[in-house]
Design a protein around this motif. Sequence first.
Motif, PDB file in Angstrom:
ATOM      1  N   LEU A   1       6.335   2.724 -17.170  1.00 17.52           N
ATOM      2  CA  LEU A   1       6.780   2.544 -18.553  1.00 17.52           C
ATOM      3  C   LEU A   1       5.911   3.333 -19.526  1.00 17.52           C
ATOM      4  O   LEU A   1       6.404   3.890 -20.513  1.00 17.52           O
ATOM      5  N   LEU A   2       4.610   3.387 -19.232  1.00 17.26           N
ATOM      6  CA  LEU A   2       3.696   4.164 -20.065  1.00 17.26           C
ATOM      7  C   LEU A   2       3.960   5.654 -19.913  1.00 17.26           C
ATOM      8  O   LEU A   2       3.992   6.400 -20.899  1.00 17.26           O
ATOM      9  N   ASP A   3       4.163   6.088 -18.671  1.00 20.60           N
ATOM     10  CA  ASP A   3       4.455   7.499 -18.417  1.00 20.60           C
ATOM     11  C   ASP A   3       5.722   7.949 -19.130  1.00 20.60           C
ATOM     12  O   ASP A   3       5.813   9.083 -19.621  1.00 20.60           O
ATOM     13  N   ALA A   4       6.713   7.054 -19.174  1.00 22.12           N
ATOM     14  CA  ALA A   4       7.995   7.393 -19.789  1.00 22.12           C
ATOM     15  C   ALA A   4       7.976   7.263 -21.309  1.00 22.12           C
ATOM     16  O   ALA A   4       8.960   7.616 -21.972  1.00 22.12           O
ATOM     17  N   GLY A   5       6.876   6.757 -21.855  1.00 19.71           N
ATOM     18  CA  GLY A   5       6.770   6.617 -23.301  1.00 19.71           C
ATOM     19  C   GLY A   5       7.462   5.391 -23.864  1.00 19.71           C
ATOM     20  O   GLY A   5       7.629   5.279 -25.081  1.00 19.71           O
ATOM     21  N   HIS A   6       7.858   4.452 -22.986  1.00 22.30           N
ATOM     22  CA  HIS A   6       8.498   3.228 -23.479  1.00 22.30           C
ATOM     23  C   HIS A   6       7.477   2.300 -24.131  1.00 22.30           C
ATOM     24  O   HIS A   6       7.836   1.492 -24.998  1.00 22.30           O
ATOM     25  N   ILE A   7       6.223   2.379 -23.693  1.00 18.41           N
ATOM     26  CA  ILE A   7       5.131   1.579 -24.245  1.00 18.41           C
ATOM     27  C   ILE A   7       3.960   2.501 -24.529  1.00 18.41           C
ATOM     28  O   ILE A   7       3.665   3.408 -23.746  1.00 18.41           O
ATOM     29  N   HIS A   8       3.314   2.266 -25.664  1.00 20.46           N
ATOM     30  CA  HIS A   8       2.178   3.098 -26.069  1.00 20.46           C
ATOM     31  C   HIS A   8       0.940   2.224 -26.260  1.00 20.46           C
ATOM     32  O   HIS A   8       1.040   1.138 -26.847  1.00 20.46           O
ATOM     33  N   PRO A   9      -0.219   2.660 -25.775  1.00 17.96           N
ATOM     34  CA  PRO A   9      -1.446   1.896 -26.011  1.00 17.96           C
ATOM     35  C   PRO A   9      -1.771   1.833 -27.501  1.00 17.96           C
ATOM     36  O   PRO A   9      -1.511   2.786 -28.245  1.00 17.96           O
TER      37      PRO A   9
ATOM     38  N   PRO B   1      -1.590   6.581 -15.421  1.00 13.56           N
ATOM     39  CA  PRO B   1      -0.483   7.360 -15.977  1.00 13.56           C
ATOM     40  C   PRO B   1      -0.965   8.726 -16.459  1.00 13.56           C
ATOM     41  O   PRO B   1      -1.994   8.828 -17.147  1.00 13.56           O
ATOM     42  N   ALA B   2      -0.235   9.766 -16.099  1.00 11.23           N
ATOM     43  CA  ALA B   2      -0.685  11.136 -16.364  1.00 11.23           C
ATOM     44  C   ALA B   2      -0.786  11.432 -17.854  1.00 11.23           C
ATOM     45  O   ALA B   2      -1.592  12.280 -18.267  1.00 11.23           O
ATOM     46  N   ASN B   3       0.015  10.751 -18.672  1.00 12.92           N
ATOM     47  CA  ASN B   3       0.021  11.054 -20.104  1.00 12.92           C
ATOM     48  C   ASN B   3      -1.011  10.249 -20.891  1.00 12.92           C
ATOM     49  O   ASN B   3      -1.085  10.361 -22.109  1.00 12.92           O
ATOM     50  N   LEU B   4      -1.813   9.442 -20.202  1.00 10.19           N
ATOM     51  CA  LEU B   4      -2.865   8.676 -20.862  1.00 10.19           C
ATOM     52  C   LEU B   4      -4.228   9.220 -20.481  1.00 10.19           C
ATOM     53  O   LEU B   4      -4.451   9.617 -19.332  1.00 10.19           O
ATOM     54  N   ASP B   5      -5.159   9.242 -21.435  1.00  9.42           N
ATOM     55  CA  ASP B   5      -6.535   9.552 -21.080  1.00  9.42           C
ATOM     56  C   ASP B   5      -7.180   8.282 -20.536  1.00  9.42           C
ATOM     57  O   ASP B   5      -6.564   7.208 -20.482  1.00  9.42           O
ATOM     58  N   PHE B   6      -8.443   8.383 -20.112  1.00 13.34           N
ATOM     59  CA  PHE B   6      -9.089   7.249 -19.459  1.00 13.34           C
ATOM     60  C   PHE B   6      -9.322   6.082 -20.422  1.00 13.34           C
ATOM     61  O   PHE B   6      -9.222   4.918 -20.021  1.00 13.34           O
ATOM     62  N   VAL B   7      -9.619   6.377 -21.675  1.00 12.09           N
ATOM     63  CA  VAL B   7      -9.797   5.315 -22.665  1.00 12.09           C
ATOM     64  C   VAL B   7      -8.494   4.549 -22.862  1.00 12.09           C
ATOM     65  O   VAL B   7      -8.466   3.310 -22.860  1.00 12.09           O
ATOM     66  N   GLN B   8      -7.400   5.271 -23.012  1.00  9.06           N
ATOM     67  CA  GLN B   8      -6.098   4.612 -23.185  1.00  9.06           C
ATOM     68  C   GLN B   8      -5.731   3.791 -21.952  1.00  9.06           C
ATOM     69  O   GLN B   8      -5.266   2.658 -22.064  1.00  9.06           O
ATOM     70  N   ALA B   9      -5.943   4.360 -20.774  1.00 10.78           N
ATOM     71  CA  ALA B   9      -5.595   3.655 -19.535  1.00 10.78           C
ATOM     72  C   ALA B   9      -6.425   2.385 -19.372  1.00 10.78           C
ATOM     73  O   ALA B   9      -5.908   1.351 -18.922  1.00 10.78           O
TER      74      ALA B   9
ATOM     75  N   PHE C   1      -6.470   3.178 -12.604  1.00 17.44           N
ATOM     76  CA  PHE C   1      -6.832   2.110 -13.527  1.00 17.44           C
ATOM     77  C   PHE C   1      -6.569   0.785 -12.836  1.00 17.44           C
ATOM     78  O   PHE C   1      -5.756   0.691 -11.909  1.00 17.44           O
ATOM     79  N   ALA C   2      -7.286  -0.251 -13.251  1.00 25.26           N
ATOM     80  CA  ALA C   2      -7.223  -1.517 -12.523  1.00 25.26           C
ATOM     81  C   ALA C   2      -7.793  -2.645 -13.363  1.00 25.26           C
ATOM     82  O   ALA C   2      -8.610  -2.426 -14.266  1.00 25.26           O
ATOM     83  N   SER C   3      -7.354  -3.857 -13.032  1.00 21.70           N
ATOM     84  CA  SER C   3      -8.036  -5.071 -13.463  1.00 21.70           C
ATOM     85  C   SER C   3      -8.696  -5.685 -12.240  1.00 21.70           C
ATOM     86  O   SER C   3      -8.030  -5.883 -11.221  1.00 21.70           O
ATOM     87  N   ILE C   4      -9.986  -5.960 -12.334  1.00 24.89           N
ATOM     88  CA  ILE C   4     -10.688  -6.640 -11.241  1.00 24.89           C
ATOM     89  C   ILE C   4     -11.127  -8.032 -11.695  1.00 24.89           C
ATOM     90  O   ILE C   4     -12.089  -8.604 -11.186  1.00 24.89           O
ATOM     91  N   PHE C   5     -10.373  -8.578 -12.637  1.00 24.74           N
ATOM     92  CA  PHE C   5     -10.634  -9.919 -13.150  1.00 24.74           C
ATOM     93  C   PHE C   5     -10.571 -10.961 -12.036  1.00 24.74           C
ATOM     94  O   PHE C   5      -9.652 -10.959 -11.220  1.00 24.74           O
TER      95      PHE C   5
END
Length: 339
Positions: free
Chosen positions: A294-302, A115-123, A89-93
């Motif tokens: 942080l996303l992988d560890a569940g500290h932040i959720h989309p 992050p492995a625990n996110l799908d592509f939409v979430q990422a 995932f990336a920002s190319i802004f």
Amino acid sequence: MMKAFILKRYGKSDQQEFADIPLSAIKPNEMLVQVYAVGLNPIDYMIAKGAFKAIIKFQLPTTMGSDLAGIVVEVGSRVKRFKLGDAVFASIFDLGTGALSEFAVVPESAAAIKPANLDFVQAASIPMVGLASWQALKELAHLKSGQKVFIPAGSGGIGTFAIQLAKHLGATVGTTTSTSNVGLVQRLGADEVIDYNKQEFEDVLRDYDLVLGTVRGNGIEKSLNILKPNSSVVSLVGPPDTAFARARNMNFLMKFVFRLISSKIIRQTRKLGIKYSFLFVHPDGHQLAEIGKLLDAGHIHPVIDKVFPFSQTKEALAYLEKGRAKGKVVVKVNNSVAL
């Protein structure tokens, strides 16, 4: 050839359309990514209206969009951190290329492993809001545990992420939202929630260390009333200052213009012993990798409001522009795979 959503010229939405364009050749430090999903941001429709044409130089027509998630299908000869088949995932802004297409050119320096625990939409919903929050709270403001930060519009794209990051950093968080979204921002961790339909935040909140400016208008000026001395304002919405003009190597005239338009807020903040900074978010793959942890560890959720198919990109941008989304709006580009 590939399908892309392009901006032909600045102006109304009729200047945005789908087109078949050639696949771009990659440079040694770049990758070609098959795009599965694209996260939309308010700056996407603002750029299309011409609001940033003095700051961001596009060669029109140009592909729109900044945030993406997908699979690496080609790597340049100097790329070391990624290989074929990696999910990224990336920002190319502000890098001269766009994300709303079937394939996108992504510099190695802008990308991170999804992050492995996110799908592509979430990422895809994460990069710009994640980087803006990280660069504001950690890089510029150095937010510390025990400090108090005001993050207005808590149910929006940046708000939903920034509240979670601030809580992870140990801060007390104040925010504003509508009546229907009070429960959402409380679940995200907000400690002091002001329902703007019932109260003015500047009448309630006191002794804050930091304001994250996310709302246009007079919100930043009003927020000065809740800050204590030696506190900070980091604005994502302007006004831009001369430090920003210098960082972008702008000419004397533009430096003068930005000094002029920022003079009022800088004068007000200095009088109160408050530091003002304007942040123009920049892509950073290493920071995005830290956010990914942080996303992988569940500290932040989309937090995602709505997902549109690629064919409805124009409708997705119009929906976002209404300003009522709870979290992020995402366009699903590749429908042939489970995202």
